[in-house]
Design a protein around this motif. Sequence first.
Motif, PDB file in Angstrom:
ATOM      1  N   LEU A  90       0.867  -1.182   0.000  1.00 23.61           N
ATOM      2  CA  LEU A  90       0.000   0.000   0.000  1.00 23.61           C
ATOM      3  C   LEU A  90       0.898   1.223   0.000  1.00 23.61           C
ATOM      4  CD1 LEU A  90      -2.431  -1.130   2.861  1.00 23.61           C
ATOM      5  CD2 LEU A  90      -2.678  -1.543   0.396  1.00 23.61           C
ATOM      6  N   CYS A  91       0.860   1.981  -1.080  1.00 21.45           N
ATOM      7  CA  CYS A  91       1.809   3.086  -1.240  1.00 21.45           C
ATOM      8  C   CYS A  91       1.105   4.439  -1.295  1.00 21.45           C
ATOM      9  CB  CYS A  91       2.627   2.870  -2.509  1.00 21.45           C
ATOM     10  SG  CYS A  91       4.073   3.953  -2.626  1.00 21.45           S
ATOM     11  N   ASP A  92       1.510   5.340  -0.401  1.00 15.33           N
ATOM     12  CA  ASP A  92       1.013   6.711  -0.338  1.00 15.33           C
ATOM     13  C   ASP A  92       1.798   7.536  -1.355  1.00 15.33           C
ATOM     14  OD1 ASP A  92       0.320   9.313   0.335  1.00 15.33           O
ATOM     15  OD2 ASP A  92       0.463   8.993   2.486  1.00 15.33           O
ATOM     16  N   ARG A  93       1.217   7.719  -2.531  1.00 15.13           N
ATOM     17  CA  ARG A  93       1.796   8.372  -3.724  1.00 15.13           C
ATOM     18  C   ARG A  93       2.794   7.442  -4.426  1.00 15.13           C
ATOM     19  NH1 ARG A  93      -0.057  13.508  -3.836  1.00 15.13           N
ATOM     20  NH2 ARG A  93       0.060  14.836  -1.998  1.00 15.13           N
ATOM     21  N   TYR A  94       2.811   7.612  -5.760  1.00 14.86           N
ATOM     22  CA  TYR A  94       3.758   6.854  -6.583  1.00 14.86           C
ATOM     23  C   TYR A  94       3.939   7.622  -7.882  1.00 14.86           C
ATOM     24  CZ  TYR A  94       5.880   2.842  -9.003  1.00 14.86           C
ATOM     25  OH  TYR A  94       6.712   2.025  -9.720  1.00 14.86           O
ATOM     26  N   PHE A  95       4.136   6.912  -8.978  1.00 18.38           N
ATOM     27  CA  PHE A  95       4.497   7.546 -10.253  1.00 18.38           C
ATOM     28  C   PHE A  95       3.443   8.518 -10.764  1.00 18.38           C
ATOM     29  CE2 PHE A  95       4.401   7.043 -15.020  1.00 18.38           C
ATOM     30  CZ  PHE A  95       5.464   7.904 -15.276  1.00 18.38           C
ATOM     31  N   ASP A  96       2.168   8.267 -10.512  1.00 19.85           N
ATOM     32  CA  ASP A  96       1.127   9.183 -10.986  1.00 19.85           C
ATOM     33  C   ASP A  96       1.299  10.568 -10.374  1.00 19.85           C
ATOM     34  OD1 ASP A  96      -0.505   7.305 -12.627  1.00 19.85           O
ATOM     35  OD2 ASP A  96      -0.731   6.298 -10.700  1.00 19.85           O
ATOM     36  N   ALA A  97       1.787  10.621  -9.140  1.00 16.55           N
ATOM     37  CA  ALA A  97       2.039  11.913  -8.505  1.00 16.55           C
ATOM     38  C   ALA A  97       3.115  12.683  -9.263  1.00 16.55           C
ATOM     39  CB  ALA A  97       2.453  11.713  -7.048  1.00 16.55           C
ATOM     40  N   THR A  98       4.116  11.981  -9.768  1.00 11.60           N
ATOM     41  CA  THR A  98       5.179  12.632 -10.530  1.00 11.60           C
ATOM     42  C   THR A  98       4.620  13.259 -11.797  1.00 11.60           C
ATOM     43  OG1 THR A  98       6.683  10.921  -9.700  1.00 11.60           O
ATOM     44  CG2 THR A  98       7.484  12.299 -11.501  1.00 11.60           C
TER      45      THR A  98
END
Length: 214
Positions: A90-98
């Motif tokens: 479960l990741c809080d932000r990832y590539f879409d945030a970039t």
Amino acid sequence: MFISFEGIEGSGKTTQIKHVSAFLENEGIQCVMTREPGGTDIGRRIRAILLDPHSVNLDPLAELLLYMADRAQHLNQIVKVNLDAGITVLCDRYFDATLAYQGHARGLDADMITLLHRQAFENLKPDLTFLLDLTPEEGLARAWRQIDDGGRAAGETRFEEERTVFHEKVREGYLMLADKEPGRFVMIDAAMDEDGVRAQICSVLYDKMLKVDG
């Protein structure tokens, strides 16, 4: 399974990821919570630079490459290791945030960002992405209340201090990404209260991970 949580400041990602972890663990699904930036010891030092309000003059390209450096460490130390072990991440932000922040809002070339991700990280994407959507006005109001109450770090306000128009661009970028990949993105109305948002997310997870057909 790799699940990411995206949204502007104050959208409730950090709160909801904890609810999801508890929900999945209760259903017997082992999971690990992590975040970008800052999911590793090295990443926390990179995070300190990226979110420090004194980094106001950080060049957009330098900002992008710091996020990429954080991701390189994070993927190899946390994400891939757990996925290979069959543990849900479960990741809080990832590539879409970039793409939303450095691409759409900062104006860096999205194709260049995508190419970097494809070449450096084998184009690894989440299996499922929850986009917690709400207006920048409401998100920033929530974020500053949490900062004032001590619920968020006062030394990590660089993005909260951006003008509203910046956050409008971020939200627009997120909505464009969700429109391009409807099979991966799940839109969540983050304007609801905490319990309402949790119920929306857990209902989706139940259908996708736990429901037995027939």
